[in-house]
Design a protein around this motif. Structure first.
Motif, PDB file in Angstrom:
ATOM      1  N   THR A  69       0.835  -1.202   0.000  1.00  0.00           N
ATOM      2  CA  THR A  69       0.000   0.000   0.000  1.00  0.00           C
ATOM      3  C   THR A  69       0.870   1.253   0.000  1.00  0.00           C
ATOM      4  O   THR A  69       0.607   2.219  -0.725  1.00  0.00           O
ATOM      5  CB  THR A  69      -0.925   0.017   1.232  1.00  0.00           C
ATOM      6  N   GLN A  72       2.323   1.766  -3.433  1.00  0.00           N
ATOM      7  CA  GLN A  72       1.308   2.287  -4.348  1.00  0.00           C
ATOM      8  C   GLN A  72       1.153   3.791  -4.153  1.00  0.00           C
ATOM      9  O   GLN A  72       1.129   4.564  -5.116  1.00  0.00           O
ATOM     10  CB  GLN A  72      -0.032   1.584  -4.104  1.00  0.00           C
ATOM     11  N   ASP A  73       1.045   4.212  -2.899  1.00  0.00           N
ATOM     12  CA  ASP A  73       0.897   5.640  -2.592  1.00  0.00           C
ATOM     13  C   ASP A  73       2.127   6.433  -3.025  1.00  0.00           C
ATOM     14  O   ASP A  73       2.014   7.513  -3.621  1.00  0.00           O
ATOM     15  CB  ASP A  73       0.664   5.837  -1.088  1.00  0.00           C
ATOM     16  N   ARG A  77       2.374   9.405  -5.913  1.00  0.00           N
ATOM     17  CA  ARG A  77       2.894  10.733  -5.576  1.00  0.00           C
ATOM     18  C   ARG A  77       4.107  11.096  -6.437  1.00  0.00           C
ATOM     19  O   ARG A  77       4.306  12.258  -6.793  1.00  0.00           O
ATOM     20  CB  ARG A  77       3.288  10.783  -4.093  1.00  0.00           C
ATOM     21  N   ILE A 137       4.933  10.586   3.631  1.00  0.00           N
ATOM     22  CA  ILE A 137       3.928   9.523   3.703  1.00  0.00           C
ATOM     23  C   ILE A 137       4.090   8.712   4.986  1.00  0.00           C
ATOM     24  O   ILE A 137       3.110   8.408   5.676  1.00  0.00           O
ATOM     25  CB  ILE A 137       4.029   8.592   2.479  1.00  0.00           C
TER      26      ILE A 137
END
Length: 220
Positions: A69, A72-73, A77, A137
């Motif tokens: 996850t 992916q983020d 970005r 993040i």
């Protein structure tokens, strides 16, 4: 063999409080997980170094999905192509086939894998961008993180960590960057079978993406 540790980590270029806990001048390879990157589910679960360090199968599965996850983020970005994100995920899965979650911070390793994947897939990502965005993040619940990572001392420490981590990942992967993604065969199959329904094609695509999270890329 188990991952070796040393009280004098500087001998191997490991900074104090580093998330990497193994000597880089040793080839890290478990006796039951050899040169191939494909194993049965039983082999992966029973020979897991994380399990030997007290991490349950359920916990390891959670950690695996969490770094997927995160990648992916991070990829979104950084505006990198899906194939670069997929390669980063594969590298991360492979790393933890040979290393323990108990001795390596998964999000730092994942950040390194994204930086490395950018090079391998010829979609290079500026190191500065990787450092700044990954830090934001990771510390997204901390309102002061954005300003803190821009401080020279904090930034340089993160930069040092990523560069040390890159070496750790390279050694663990045995410099093997060969990754076969299923996207191209999937597109060819959809065309060959003349699947016109957009929804069906999307479901097939989703199955492939879900496979990354489950670590299916390491199973046969």
């Amino acid at each position: 063999m188990d991952i070796m540790q040393t009280s004098d980590s500087s001998q191997y270029g490991v900074v104090e409080n580093s998330p990497y806990r193994f000597p880089y001048n040793k080839r890290v390879e478990d006796g039951n997980l050899g040169a191939s990157w494909y194993f049965s589910r039983k082999e992966i679960e029973e020979n897991s170094l994380s399990r030997r360090d007290g991490i349950s199968l359920k916990k390891e599965s959670f950690l695996r999905k969490s770094y997927c996850t995160f990648l992916q983020d991070l990829g979104v970005r950084l505006q990198v192509p899906p194939v670069t994100i997929a390669t980063a995920i594969v590298f991360c899965h492979r790393f933890f086939l040979r290393q323990s979650h108990a001795k390596n911070d998964r999000l730092t390793v994942a950040t390194v894998c994204m930086f490395l994947a950018g090079k391998v897939e010829e979609t290079p990502i500026p190191l500065k961008d990787v450092i700044l965005i990954s830090y934001e993040i990771i510390h997204k619940k901390d309102p002061g993180a954005v300003a803190r990572i821009k401080q020279k001392e904090v930034y340089e420490q993160q930069k040092k960590l990523i560069l040390i981590g890159e070496r750790a990942v390279l050694v663990t992967l045995d410099f093997d960057f060969n990754v076969h993604h299923p996207y191209k065969p999937l597109v060819e199959a959809i065309k060959k079978l003349k699947i016109a329904q957009k929804e069906l094609a999307q479901v097939a695509w989703s199955f492939v993406n879900d496979g990354w999270r489950e670590g299916l890329v390491a199973r046969f």
